[in-house]
Design a protein around this motif. Structure first.
Motif, mmCIF file in Angstrom:
data_model
loop_
_atom_site.group_PDB
_atom_site.id
_atom_site.type_symbol
_atom_site.label_atom_id
_atom_site.label_comp_id
_atom_site.label_asym_id
_atom_site.label_seq_id
_atom_site.Cartn_x
_atom_site.Cartn_y
_atom_site.Cartn_z
ATOM 1 N N ARG A 255 0.189 -5.297 -12.079
ATOM 2 C CA ARG A 255 0.667 -5.226 -10.697
ATOM 3 C C ARG A 255 -0.400 -4.723 -9.721
ATOM 4 O O ARG A 255 -0.153 -4.645 -8.521
ATOM 5 C CB ARG A 255 1.893 -4.297 -10.596
ATOM 6 C CG ARG A 255 3.050 -4.662 -11.502
ATOM 7 C CD ARG A 255 3.639 -6.029 -11.216
ATOM 8 N NE ARG A 255 4.188 -6.168 -9.881
ATOM 9 C CZ ARG A 255 5.424 -5.805 -9.518
ATOM 10 N NH1 ARG A 255 6.240 -5.248 -10.403
ATOM 11 N NH2 ARG A 255 5.865 -6.020 -8.292
ATOM 12 N N HIS B 47 0.835 -1.206 0.000
ATOM 13 C CA HIS B 47 0.000 0.000 0.000
ATOM 14 C C HIS B 47 0.870 1.258 0.000
ATOM 15 O O HIS B 47 1.415 1.635 1.038
ATOM 16 C CB HIS B 47 -0.865 -0.054 1.272
ATOM 17 C CG HIS B 47 -1.836 1.066 1.453
ATOM 18 N ND1 HIS B 47 -1.577 2.373 1.122
ATOM 19 C CD2 HIS B 47 -3.085 1.066 1.974
ATOM 20 C CE1 HIS B 47 -2.626 3.122 1.419
ATOM 21 N NE2 HIS B 47 -3.556 2.347 1.943
ATOM 22 N N LEU C 97 0.418 -4.561 -5.790
ATOM 23 C CA LEU C 97 0.104 -3.284 -5.173
ATOM 24 C C LEU C 97 -1.339 -3.245 -4.690
ATOM 25 O O LEU C 97 -2.247 -3.731 -5.361
ATOM 26 C CB LEU C 97 0.303 -2.166 -6.216
ATOM 27 C CG LEU C 97 0.817 -0.811 -5.740
ATOM 28 C CD1 LEU C 97 2.212 -0.949 -5.147
ATOM 29 C CD2 LEU C 97 0.834 0.163 -6.918
ATOM 30 N N VAL D 67 6.839 4.778 -6.193
ATOM 31 C CA VAL D 67 6.005 3.614 -6.490
ATOM 32 C C VAL D 67 6.550 2.867 -7.707
ATOM 33 O O VAL D 67 6.663 1.628 -7.695
ATOM 34 C CB VAL D 67 4.537 4.042 -6.709
ATOM 35 C CG1 VAL D 67 3.714 2.879 -7.264
ATOM 36 C CG2 VAL D 67 3.924 4.543 -5.406
ATOM 37 N N LEU E 115 7.920 -0.979 -7.879
ATOM 38 C CA LEU E 115 7.367 -1.984 -8.782
ATOM 39 C C LEU E 115 8.435 -2.530 -9.726
ATOM 40 O O LEU E 115 8.495 -3.734 -9.978
ATOM 41 C CB LEU E 115 6.204 -1.397 -9.578
ATOM 42 C CG LEU E 115 4.932 -1.101 -8.769
ATOM 43 C CD1 LEU E 115 3.906 -0.388 -9.643
ATOM 44 C CD2 LEU E 115 4.346 -2.377 -8.183
#
Length: 306
Positions: free
Chosen positions: A217, A166, A193, A179, A183
């Motif tokens: 993802r 998160h 995610l 982020v 990833l």
């Protein structure tokens, strides 16, 4: 000549729910929070089918007791929530796993399939004290990514659950840059995610772009909106997340950003079943505030086809 109203698209791949967070619950036990039975009664009254466990210990941790309470209200659990600081490296693994095992045991007993993983905060959400630097070193990124992969593998092997990480304000996984770095640095077969639409917007991210770019993802959604005027003040003043919430930075839809219909439609286009759990951070709040908001939010999401 009358113009027919547009019929909303049926978003049948999204499983809508809510969470203790939408009732102002941030802690296992707190005098400013509604009692857990009231939360369960009201989330069912607002016509949600799915809930999250919230902070471990808020809801009963005895599976038989919790099963009975949920069954009385026709509720089901979508996920448990865990907190980690894996960027600190292998030294924190044992403490992390003890916490994870506790939550995962109850989550599995409730027939849920996900653990929502929230990274630790870099500053205190009450005092604004910086607990550590805002940016991770290269070594800390390595610890974070490898630690999350290890966590994903072990949680799946021992509990049959999938972890969904998160991105969260005031953590090291927050902005679009962070982020995407996370990833790109982790194995999609082990780590996916939980996209919180409000937190990602709070940190300047474009939710629809992320879903379209990294669709494979996206394993889970939290539905949330941000008040753009309050956010502008928060950004200008560098307000920590906790005080920002008390200012009302997270608001009920459709009053804020991001606009949820395009987000929901982008998620539907992924053509996979996804939980979409409403969370409106508002700790602390008056006990009578959450239920009317929950009802209105559920009606709004139905008007979007969800």
């Amino acid at each position: 000549m009358s113009v027919p109203h547009a019929v909303p698209r049926v978003l049948d791949r999204l499983r809508i729910g809510s969470a203790p967070d939408s009732w102002g619950v941030w802690f296992p036990d707190d005098d400013q929070q509604v009692p857990w039975r009231r939360f369960l009664d009201e989330v069912a009254e607002a016509q949600y089918e799915w809930i999250e466990l919230g902070p471990y210990g808020y809801l009963p941790t005895d599976p038989a007791v919790l099963h009975a309470e949920l069954g009385e209200r026709d509720l089901k659990v979508s996920a448990g929530t865990i907190f980690t600081s894996l960027h600190h490296g292998p030294d924190v693994w044992d403490k992390t796993w003890a916490h994870v095992s506790e939550v995962a045991t109850l989550t599995r007993a409730m027939n849920a399939k996900h653990l929502v993983v929230i990274p630790s905060f870099w500053r205190d959400d009450k005092t604004a004290e910086e607990l550590e630097p805002r940016e991770l070193t290269t070594e800390q990124w390595h610890h974070l990514n490898s630690g999350m992969e290890r966590l994903g593998k072990q949680v799946r092997e021992e509990f049959g659950l999938d972890i969904v990480v998160h991105p969260h304000a005031d953590t090291h996984i927050d902005t679009e840059e962070h982020v995407e770095r996370f990833l790109d640095g982790t194995d999609a077969s082990l780590v996916n995610l939980c996209l919180d639409t409000g937190h990602y917007a709070y940190c300047g991210g474009d939710n629809v772009k992320l879903i379209k770019t990294y669709g494979e993802r996206i394993g889970y959604l939290h539905l949330k909106q941000v008040d753009p005027d309050i956010l502008a003040d928060v950004v200008a003043k560098g307000t920590p997340f906790g005080p920002a919430v008390r200012q009302g930075v997270m608001c009920e839809p459709p009053l804020g950003v991001p606009a949820l219909p395009p987000v929901l439609e982008a998620a539907q286009e992924l053509d996979v079943d996804l939980f979409a759990i409403v969370e409106q951070d508002m700790y602390p709040c008056p006990a009578d505030q959450p239920l009317p908001i929950a009802r209105r939010t559920r009606r709004f999401l139905r008007s979007c086809g969800a």
